[in-house]
Design an enzyme around this catalytic site. Structure first.
Site, PDB file in Angstrom:
ATOM      1  CG  HIS A 173      94.359  -5.944  -8.964  1.00  0.00           C
ATOM      2  ND1 HIS A 173      94.212  -7.900  -8.228  1.00  0.00           N
ATOM      3  CD2 HIS A 173      93.684  -7.333  -9.780  1.00  0.00           C
ATOM      4  CE1 HIS A 173      92.980  -8.391  -8.502  1.00  0.00           C
ATOM      5  NE2 HIS A 173      93.234  -9.039  -9.497  1.00  0.00           N
ATOM      6  CG  ASP A 194      93.031  -5.068  -5.959  1.00  0.00           C
ATOM      7  OD1 ASP A 194      92.691  -5.622  -5.717  1.00  0.00           O
ATOM      8  OD2 ASP A 194      91.140  -5.258  -5.050  1.00  0.00           O
ATOM      9  CG  ASP A 247      92.767 -13.045  -9.120  1.00  0.00           C
ATOM     10  OD1 ASP A 247      91.536 -12.728  -9.009  1.00  0.00           O
ATOM     11  OD2 ASP A 247      92.882 -11.607  -9.644  1.00  0.00           O
ATOM     12  CD  GLU A 282      90.828  -7.105 -10.925  1.00  0.00           C
ATOM     13  OE1 GLU A 282      90.416  -7.071  -9.490  1.00  0.00           O
ATOM     14  OE2 GLU A 282      90.021  -7.060 -12.255  1.00  0.00           O
ATOM     15  CD  GLU A 283      90.055  -9.828  -7.217  1.00  0.00           C
ATOM     16  OE1 GLU A 283      90.927 -10.525  -7.676  1.00  0.00           O
ATOM     17  OE2 GLU A 283      88.854  -9.817  -7.446  1.00  0.00           O
ATOM     18  CG  ASP A 328      94.409  -6.556 -16.898  1.00  0.00           C
ATOM     19  OD1 ASP A 328      93.634  -5.585 -16.549  1.00  0.00           O
ATOM     20  OD2 ASP A 328      95.501  -6.946 -15.502  1.00  0.00           O
ATOM     21  CG  HIS A 356      87.325 -14.668  -6.787  1.00  0.00           C
ATOM     22  ND1 HIS A 356      86.857 -14.018  -7.283  1.00  0.00           N
ATOM     23  CD2 HIS A 356      89.110 -13.786  -6.737  1.00  0.00           C
ATOM     24  CE1 HIS A 356      87.445 -13.158  -7.649  1.00  0.00           C
ATOM     25  NE2 HIS A 356      88.297 -12.596  -7.773  1.00  0.00           N
TER      26      HIS A 356
HETATM   27  C1  LIG Z   1      88.037 -22.245 -25.477  1.00  0.00           C
HETATM   28  C2  LIG Z   1      88.749 -22.252 -23.966  1.00  0.00           C
HETATM   29  C3  LIG Z   1      88.122 -22.566 -22.594  1.00  0.00           C
HETATM   30  C4  LIG Z   1      88.357 -21.252 -21.928  1.00  0.00           C
HETATM   31  C5  LIG Z   1      88.526 -21.493 -20.326  1.00  0.00           C
HETATM   32  C6  LIG Z   1      88.769 -20.866 -18.910  1.00  0.00           C
HETATM   33  C7  LIG Z   1      89.924 -21.018 -18.659  1.00  0.00           C
HETATM   34  C8  LIG Z   1      89.126 -19.116 -17.785  1.00  0.00           C
HETATM   35  C9  LIG Z   1      90.646 -18.736 -17.560  1.00  0.00           C
HETATM   36  C10 LIG Z   1      90.767 -17.406 -17.614  1.00  0.00           C
HETATM   37  C11 LIG Z   1      89.752 -16.755 -16.740  1.00  0.00           C
HETATM   38  C12 LIG Z   1      89.889 -14.997 -15.865  1.00  0.00           C
HETATM   39  C13 LIG Z   1      90.761 -15.352 -14.602  1.00  0.00           C
HETATM   40  C14 LIG Z   1      91.406 -14.320 -14.435  1.00  0.00           C
HETATM   41  C15 LIG Z   1      90.901 -12.613 -13.946  1.00  0.00           C
HETATM   42  C16 LIG Z   1      89.995 -12.647 -13.089  1.00  0.00           C
HETATM   43  C17 LIG Z   1      90.307 -11.373 -12.592  1.00  0.00           C
HETATM   44  C18 LIG Z   1      88.791 -11.094 -11.157  1.00  0.00           C
HETATM   45  O1  LIG Z   1      88.815 -12.143 -10.242  1.00  0.00           O
HETATM   46  N1  LIG Z   1      88.392 -10.106 -11.939  1.00  0.00           N
HETATM   47  C19 LIG Z   1      86.624  -9.516 -11.240  1.00  0.00           C
HETATM   48  C20 LIG Z   1      86.719  -8.405 -11.549  1.00  0.00           C
HETATM   49  C21 LIG Z   1      85.274  -7.428 -10.105  1.00  0.00           C
HETATM   50  C22 LIG Z   1      85.492  -5.994 -10.441  1.00  0.00           C
HETATM   51  C23 LIG Z   1      84.508  -5.728  -9.900  1.00  0.00           C
HETATM   52  N2  LIG Z   1      83.256  -6.381  -9.895  1.00  0.00           N
HETATM   53  C24 LIG Z   1      85.501 -10.238 -10.822  1.00  0.00           C
HETATM   54  O2  LIG Z   1      86.149 -10.780 -12.445  1.00  0.00           O
HETATM   55  O3  LIG Z   1      85.777 -10.514 -10.444  1.00  0.00           O
HETATM   56 ZN    ZN Z   2      92.371 -10.123 -10.747  1.00  0.00          ZN
HETATM   57 ZN    ZN Z   3      90.403 -11.883  -9.094  1.00  0.00          ZN
END
Ligand SMILES: CCCCCCCC/C=C\CCCCCCCC(=O)N[C@@H](CCCCN)C(=O)O
Ligand code: ZN
Ligand code: ZN
Length: 492
Positions: free
Chosen positions: A105, A107, A137, A171-172, A207, A454
């Site tokens: 994404h 944005d 991100d 996306e955000e 993704d 973020h």
């Molecule tokens: C057992 C092993 C330990 C696992 C540790 C996990 C560490 C975190 C790893 C990844 C987290 C993903 C973060 C990146 C993607 C974020 C995408 C995002 O910001 N999405 C938004 C979408 C909002 C949509 C409208 N409501 C969000 O989730 O807020």
């Molecule tokens: Zn994202």
């Molecule tokens: Zn994000």
């Protein structure tokens, strides 16, 4: 003559036509400068319908400028969807191979300057890192996908397996996901048989949503690649208290602010139940068990006995706590109109991230049972159920392609484990198109880097970005295998 087995011919074909993922110094400089330029375009999405449309339009032009070959290649179709999202259809030479989709994404979330070591939209490079909102991100993925394709095309690459690149601009935010809505509109939201000339809907998506995780679990010294085969659900709940305004010189026992603040405090002080053991986490830990040092390896190899201890230990850290329960984050509080006026309305928004063992309705009921105050009104702003678990066995083409590419690009990583994304991604809009939805960013991530997502000082190392381009350069070629996805029915 004995016909060669398809597999052998496939492997031979793969080797014969393989383009090595080696880039010249000039290409390496150009790719990092392209990412910097992308970061400098403030494609911030604030709220539904509140985008920086000037920046989004500028970003579209920027892509044309830095990836000219992508846009002038005859077998690549580019469509603008929902005004600012971009869908690329890359037609492969073998239409019998079902296509896949790469998602990213454009944005980004807002980034106030405060706290940043460099301005968040400067794209400045310091000590080998490129700083800026979107470096993790998710402009790194937007640029890495297009950069890998550009470099492949320059080397006369022609894909066998078609694929789509879907770059969303919303996306955000709380949105239907314009690119996915646009794609469904193009492909038909329910009907998996596409209109003529559009090619089969993708059978697997890759993704954002996980990384090569380094240092997230105490006593696990080695980094491991976690491919998210599911993602938590979400519930954006606005709570509101309305009261008759009046002169603050004769206040009621409780104002709308006091009532709502007490309700919010009860929610914060009453965590949702620990659901350890029901969901992908247990599977992740079992695959990691032998990577732990003693005595952790004994504990993780005997979760039937030690799960109460492990579930308590995982609660201690904010990130691992997010893996064992539905999380409660009070993210907005608005109230009051003037210092000497009893506030007529108070509103607070709570962002729940729902564990796969719970549903939106269950969380809503739990929240009401915790607040237990009829003066507090509940308004659901947006809600998504936890996503189904995508297949990850030996027959799961998407998962195996990711695993294969991780092992070739990151030979030092000897564990690839399925897991769950604690956040939401655009892939949630595609569950009606495929069961093969995987979330993986081919980057090392340490806990301190996660705080940049973020947050402040979001950054990516130049080396990490170059390796992300390399990963996609390899992945696209690996996807040219003749293997076909097998339909799955999977229960955890
Ligand atoms: C057992 C092993 C330990 C696992 C540790 C996990 C560490 C975190 C790893 C990844 C987290 C993903 C973060 C990146 C993607 C974020 C995408 C995002 O910001 N999405 C938004 C979408 C909002 C949509 C409208 N409501 C969000 O989730 O807020
Ligand atoms: Zn994202
Ligand atoms: Zn994000």
């Amino acid at each position: 003559t004995v016909p060669r087995s398809k597999g052998l011919r496939d492997a031979e074909h793969q080797r014969a036509s393989r383009i090595p993922s080696q880039f010249s110094q000039e290409e390496r400089v150009a790719m990092k400068e392209s990412l910097k330029g992308a970061i400098q375009i403030p494609t911030v999405s604030f709220n539904p319908g509140e985008f920086n449309t000037t920046a989004l339009a500028e970003f579209g032009e920027y892509m044309h400028k830095v990836f000219p070959t992508v846009f002038r290649t005859s077998f690549i179709q580019h469509e603008v969807v929902g005004e600012y999202s971009h869908l690329f259809t890359v037609q492969g030479s073998d239409p019998s191979l079902q296509p896949y989709m790469l998602l990213a994404h454009i944005d980004v979330v807002p980034a106030p300057d405060q706290g940043w070591e460099v301005p968040p939209f400067s794209g400045l490079e310091r000590d080998g890192f490129i700083y800026g909102r979107g470096t993790l991100d998710n402009k790194n993925s937007v640029m890495a996908i297009l950069q890998a394709l550009e470099l492949l095309l320059i080397r006369n690459y022609i894909p066998r397996r078609s694929f789509f690149i879907a770059l969303g601009h919303d996306e955000e935010i709380v949105a239907p996901g314009s690119i996915s809505a646009g794609v469904r509109g193009t492909w038909g939201s329910e009907d998996l048989s596409p209109p003529p000339g559009k090619g089969c809907p993708a059978r697997l998506h890759v993704d954002e949503g996980s990384f090569i995780l380094d240092g997230f679990i105490p006593s696990l010294k080695k980094p491991f690649a976690m491919v998210s085969v599911s993602e938590k659900g979400s519930l954006d709940l606005m709570m509101e208290v309305n009261m008759t305004p009046g002169h603050s010189s004769a206040p009621p026992k409780e104002t709308s602010i006091g009532i709502l603040a007490a309700a919010v405090s009860r929610l914060e002080q009453t965590p949702m139940p620990n659901m350890f053991g029901s969901g992908p986490l247990k599977m992740t830990l079992q695959q990691l068990a032998n990577e732990f040092s003693f005595p952790a390896n004994v504990i993780f190899n005997n979760l039937w006995l030690f799960w109460p201890l492990v579930s308590r230990l995982m609660e201690r850290d904010d990130i691992t706590n997010a893996l064992v329960r539905t999380t409660t984050a009070v993210t907005m509080f608005n109230a009051g109109i003037k210092v000497n006026v009893i506030p007529p309305v108070a509103q607070a928004t709570v962002n729940f991230r729902i564990h796969p063992a719970q549903t939106v309705q269950e969380v809503l009921k739990l929240a009401k049972d915790i607040v237990v105050d009829d003066r507090v009104q509940f308004h659901v702003l947006e809600a998504f159920e936890p996503l189904p678990v995508s297949p990850f066995d030996d027959q799961a083409l998407g998962y195996q392609l990711i695993r294969q590419t991780i092992q070739s690009v990151f030979p030092e990583i000897n564990i690839v484990a399925p897991g769950i994304c604690i956040a939401q991604t655009d892939s949630r809009h595609y569950t009606n198109l495929t069961t093969g939805i995987y979330r993986f960013n081919p980057l090392y991530l340490q806990p301190q880097d996660f705080s940049g997502i973020h947050g402040i000082n979001e950054r990516i190392s130049v080396q990490a970005f170059e390796t992300q381009v390399k990963f996609l350069f390899e992945f696209i070629q690996n996807a040219d295998t003749e293997q076909r996805p097998v339909s799955h029915l999977h229960e955890l």
